[in-house]
Every structure is written in C-alpha cells, then in structure tokens.
Scaffold this motif. Structure first.
Motif, PDB file in Angstrom:
ATOM      1  N   LEU A  43     -45.804  36.473 -19.575  1.00 31.13           N
ATOM      2  CA  LEU A  43     -46.647  36.752 -18.408  1.00 31.13           C
ATOM      3  C   LEU A  43     -48.093  36.396 -18.704  1.00 31.13           C
ATOM      4  O   LEU A  43     -48.761  35.760 -17.888  1.00 31.13           O
ATOM      5  N   VAL A  76     -41.616  33.402 -13.025  1.00 34.66           N
ATOM      6  CA  VAL A  76     -42.831  34.212 -13.194  1.00 34.66           C
ATOM      7  C   VAL A  76     -43.903  33.748 -12.219  1.00 34.66           C
ATOM      8  O   VAL A  76     -44.561  34.570 -11.573  1.00 34.66           O
ATOM      9  N   LEU A  94     -42.147  42.832 -14.274  1.00 29.75           N
ATOM     10  CA  LEU A  94     -42.232  41.381 -14.415  1.00 29.75           C
ATOM     11  C   LEU A  94     -42.491  41.001 -15.863  1.00 29.75           C
ATOM     12  O   LEU A  94     -41.899  40.047 -16.372  1.00 29.75           O
ATOM     13  N   SER A  98     -39.780  38.756 -17.665  1.00 30.65           N
ATOM     14  CA  SER A  98     -40.191  37.415 -18.072  1.00 30.65           C
ATOM     15  C   SER A  98     -39.899  37.185 -19.550  1.00 30.65           C
ATOM     16  O   SER A  98     -39.459  36.100 -19.944  1.00 30.65           O
TER      17      SER A  98
END
Length: 130
Positions: A43, A76, A94, A98
């Motif tokens: 991320l 992402v 996330l 990810s």
C-alpha cells in the motif's frame, strides 16, 4: 557474476542502463515496485509511486509473466480510487489484503528472480548486452 546477475543489478541500480531493452525496462519497473513494497509495504509503495511508475510496474510484471503481481497492484489502485483510504477500517483492511495478494504472486525475491531468469532464457534479445 553471470549475465543474469549483471542484468538484474543493472535493472536494480541503473534503471536498466543507458539503452535499456524492453526486458530491462520491465525488470527495472518491477524491481522498483518490489523494492518499495518490501521496504514499506505494498500500500505504501502504491501511495508513493507515480502513476507512470505504477503503470510501468504493472506492465513489467505482465511482461515477466507474473500477471498476478500486476493484478495485485491494479487492485490496490482501484481500491484507493474508490475511496478505501477515506475510512480507517477500510484502509487497514486494504493494507492487509494488498500484502496477502502481492505475496501470493511474489512470495520472495527468488520468485521474482525466477520469473526474470525464465523470461531471459526465452527472450534474451529483449535485454541489452552486458
């Protein structure tokens, strides 16, 4: 040091060298993202790289025949565009997803090295001479 090691080092340290071939460019872009992801997470890498760098990384992974890594980065980017970072819980989810998605595609440096060496063996002319 063998030819593959020289090409890898040139991609990692010199962005593929002064006259990079398509393979050099793909490897350099994938390594740029991979290095950033290994340093601060996937991320973080996506947040801090430019769209051009991310486009090149996605294309590089596809060229190296690792489409799952390309898709992990694209996922992402889509989540960020859809506002996942606006909600702390969604952002945290996330970040975890990810990492998992990318790790499924590229579990370690050796996986990326193997993908590169396989492509080098089938398409050596895509890399500048060493």
């Amino acid at each position: 040091m063998d030819v593959a090691d020289s090409i890898w080092n040139r991609a990692a340290l010199e962005s593929g060298g002064p006259t990079p071939g398509a393979g050099d460019q793909a490897l350099a872009a994938a390594l740029r993202l991979h290095s950033s992801a290994m340093s601060g997470g996937v991320l973080d890498a996506v947040e801090n790289m430019t769209d051009e760098e991310l486009d090149a990384a996605e294309a590089g992974y596809r060229w190296l025949h690792v489409p799952a890594a390309s898709e992990a980065i694209a996922a992402v980017r889509r989540a960020i565009a859809d506002g996942a970072l606006d909600d702390p819980d969604a952002a945290s989810a996330l970040e975890l997803s990810s990492e998992n998605h990318y790790d499924e595609a590229i579990e370690d440096d050796a996986a990326l090295d193997n993908a590169f060496r396989a492509r080098l063996s089938t398409d050596p002319e895509a890399f500048s001479s060493v």
